[in-house]
Scaffold this motif. Structure first.
Motif, PDB file in Angstrom:
ATOM      1  N   LEU A 127       3.523   2.741  11.322  1.00 20.79           N
ATOM      2  CA  LEU A 127       4.033   1.599  10.571  1.00 20.79           C
ATOM      3  C   LEU A 127       2.896   0.688  10.117  1.00 20.79           C
ATOM      4  O   LEU A 127       2.901   0.194   8.981  1.00 20.79           O
ATOM      5  CB  LEU A 127       5.040   0.819  11.409  1.00 20.79           C
ATOM      6  CG  LEU A 127       6.402   1.496  11.585  1.00 20.79           C
ATOM      7  CD1 LEU A 127       7.238   0.721  12.596  1.00 20.79           C
ATOM      8  CD2 LEU A 127       7.128   1.623  10.271  1.00 20.79           C
ATOM      9  N   LYS A 128       1.930   0.473  10.970  1.00 25.64           N
ATOM     10  CA  LYS A 128       0.778  -0.364  10.616  1.00 25.64           C
ATOM     11  C   LYS A 128       0.004   0.264   9.460  1.00 25.64           C
ATOM     12  O   LYS A 128      -0.405  -0.429   8.517  1.00 25.64           O
ATOM     13  CB  LYS A 128      -0.131  -0.553  11.851  1.00 25.64           C
ATOM     14  CG  LYS A 128      -1.373  -1.322  11.574  1.00 25.64           C
ATOM     15  CD  LYS A 128      -1.078  -2.782  11.295  1.00 25.64           C
ATOM     16  CE  LYS A 128      -2.384  -3.558  11.152  1.00 25.64           C
ATOM     17  NZ  LYS A 128      -2.430  -4.398  10.000  1.00 25.64           N
ATOM     18  N   ILE A 129      -0.196   1.558   9.500  1.00 22.60           N
ATOM     19  CA  ILE A 129      -0.893   2.258   8.410  1.00 22.60           C
ATOM     20  C   ILE A 129      -0.134   2.086   7.103  1.00 22.60           C
ATOM     21  O   ILE A 129      -0.714   1.779   6.057  1.00 22.60           O
ATOM     22  CB  ILE A 129      -1.086   3.752   8.745  1.00 22.60           C
ATOM     23  CG1 ILE A 129      -2.088   3.897   9.897  1.00 22.60           C
ATOM     24  CG2 ILE A 129      -1.539   4.537   7.521  1.00 22.60           C
ATOM     25  CD1 ILE A 129      -2.131   5.278  10.503  1.00 22.60           C
ATOM     26  N   LEU A 130       1.176   2.257   7.143  1.00 22.00           N
ATOM     27  CA  LEU A 130       2.000   2.085   5.931  1.00 22.00           C
ATOM     28  C   LEU A 130       1.908   0.670   5.399  1.00 22.00           C
ATOM     29  O   LEU A 130       1.781   0.449   4.192  1.00 22.00           O
ATOM     30  CB  LEU A 130       3.450   2.458   6.218  1.00 22.00           C
ATOM     31  CG  LEU A 130       3.747   3.945   6.405  1.00 22.00           C
ATOM     32  CD1 LEU A 130       5.177   4.143   6.876  1.00 22.00           C
ATOM     33  CD2 LEU A 130       3.479   4.727   5.139  1.00 22.00           C
ATOM     34  N   GLU A 131       1.977  -0.292   6.299  1.00 18.08           N
ATOM     35  CA  GLU A 131       1.871  -1.697   5.872  1.00 18.08           C
ATOM     36  C   GLU A 131       0.523  -1.978   5.224  1.00 18.08           C
ATOM     37  O   GLU A 131       0.429  -2.725   4.253  1.00 18.08           O
ATOM     38  CB  GLU A 131       2.081  -2.621   7.069  1.00 18.08           C
ATOM     39  CG  GLU A 131       3.523  -2.665   7.544  1.00 18.08           C
ATOM     40  CD  GLU A 131       3.711  -3.390   8.865  1.00 18.08           C
ATOM     41  OE1 GLU A 131       2.711  -3.666   9.572  1.00 18.08           O
ATOM     42  OE2 GLU A 131       4.877  -3.685   9.190  1.00 18.08           O
ATOM     43  N   ASP A 132      -0.530  -1.378   5.744  1.00 18.57           N
ATOM     44  CA  ASP A 132      -1.863  -1.558   5.176  1.00 18.57           C
ATOM     45  C   ASP A 132      -2.005  -0.873   3.810  1.00 18.57           C
ATOM     46  O   ASP A 132      -2.772  -1.307   2.969  1.00 18.57           O
ATOM     47  CB  ASP A 132      -2.944  -1.025   6.132  1.00 18.57           C
ATOM     48  CG  ASP A 132      -3.089  -1.883   7.380  1.00 18.57           C
ATOM     49  OD1 ASP A 132      -2.564  -3.030   7.399  1.00 18.57           O
ATOM     50  OD2 ASP A 132      -3.723  -1.407   8.346  1.00 18.57           O
ATOM     51  N   LEU A 133      -1.266   0.197   3.607  1.00 25.48           N
ATOM     52  CA  LEU A 133      -1.347   0.948   2.335  1.00 25.48           C
ATOM     53  C   LEU A 133      -0.579   0.279   1.208  1.00 25.48           C
ATOM     54  O   LEU A 133      -0.975   0.385   0.041  1.00 25.48           O
ATOM     55  CB  LEU A 133      -0.807   2.370   2.534  1.00 25.48           C
ATOM     56  CG  LEU A 133      -1.713   3.347   3.254  1.00 25.48           C
ATOM     57  CD1 LEU A 133      -0.974   4.662   3.489  1.00 25.48           C
ATOM     58  CD2 LEU A 133      -2.988   3.585   2.483  1.00 25.48           C
ATOM     59  N   ILE A 134       0.492  -0.392   1.504  1.00 22.66           N
ATOM     60  CA  ILE A 134       1.366  -0.948   0.465  1.00 22.66           C
ATOM     61  C   ILE A 134       0.617  -1.848  -0.515  1.00 22.66           C
ATOM     62  O   ILE A 134       0.787  -1.694  -1.726  1.00 22.66           O
ATOM     63  CB  ILE A 134       2.597  -1.633   1.093  1.00 22.66           C
ATOM     64  CG1 ILE A 134       3.505  -0.539   1.647  1.00 22.66           C
ATOM     65  CG2 ILE A 134       3.320  -2.500   0.081  1.00 22.66           C
ATOM     66  CD1 ILE A 134       4.716  -1.018   2.365  1.00 22.66           C
ATOM     67  N   PRO A 135      -0.240  -2.752  -0.070  1.00 25.11           N
ATOM     68  CA  PRO A 135      -0.965  -3.587  -1.047  1.00 25.11           C
ATOM     69  C   PRO A 135      -1.873  -2.784  -1.978  1.00 25.11           C
ATOM     70  O   PRO A 135      -2.214  -3.252  -3.066  1.00 25.11           O
ATOM     71  CB  PRO A 135      -1.799  -4.535  -0.174  1.00 25.11           C
ATOM     72  CG  PRO A 135      -1.132  -4.528   1.155  1.00 25.11           C
ATOM     73  CD  PRO A 135      -0.520  -3.178   1.299  1.00 25.11           C
ATOM     74  N   LEU A 136      -2.259  -1.592  -1.576  1.00 22.53           N
ATOM     75  CA  LEU A 136      -3.143  -0.773  -2.386  1.00 22.53           C
ATOM     76  C   LEU A 136      -2.410  -0.017  -3.486  1.00 22.53           C
ATOM     77  O   LEU A 136      -3.061   0.532  -4.384  1.00 22.53           O
ATOM     78  CB  LEU A 136      -3.892   0.229  -1.497  1.00 22.53           C
ATOM     79  CG  LEU A 136      -4.753  -0.391  -0.378  1.00 22.53           C
ATOM     80  CD1 LEU A 136      -5.320   0.712   0.501  1.00 22.53           C
ATOM     81  CD2 LEU A 136      -5.846  -1.261  -0.967  1.00 22.53           C
ATOM     82  N   LEU A 137      -1.108  -0.006  -3.435  1.00 27.31           N
ATOM     83  CA  LEU A 137      -0.322   0.751  -4.428  1.00 27.31           C
ATOM     84  C   LEU A 137      -0.178   0.013  -5.736  1.00 27.31           C
ATOM     85  O   LEU A 137      -0.154  -1.113  -5.881  1.00 27.31           O
ATOM     86  CB  LEU A 137       1.048   1.098  -3.865  1.00 27.31           C
ATOM     87  CG  LEU A 137       1.042   1.950  -2.593  1.00 27.31           C
ATOM     88  CD1 LEU A 137       2.454   2.134  -2.094  1.00 27.31           C
ATOM     89  CD2 LEU A 137       0.416   3.308  -2.869  1.00 27.31           C
TER      90      LEU A 137
END
Length: 89
Positions: A79-89
């Protein structure tokens, strides 16, 4: 797709198909082939234990399925990895 729709698409009697689905009848290879063709999947995909063929599962359900495969003690990290990726999309 409903059980009846699938049975009709596979040219199988809906009552018989219901018995197969409930484990009351054992389908023949021919019946299994008809079901796989009606679902537009291979026989191997029909017997996959882990999920439905990926193309037939809605994206949100696929995400749930994938998350359920992650060990409980690792889900927070994912979940932390996904949260960190979202701003990069």
């Amino acid at each position: 797709m409903s059980q009846e729709d699938l049975a009709l698409r596979a040219e199988i009697n809906p009552a018989y198909f219901g018995q197969v689905e409930r484990g009351l009848k054992c389908p023949t290879i021919d019946t299994l082939y008809k079901i796989s063709k009606a679902l537009d999947v291979s026989l191997a995909e029909l017997f996959q234990q882990d999920t439905f063929p990926i193309s037939t599962v809605p994206k949100d359900r696929r995400l749930q399925e994938l998350m359920s495969r992650i060990p409980e003690n690792k889900r927070e990290q994912v979940l932390k990895i996904l949260e960190d990726l979202i701003p990069l999309l």
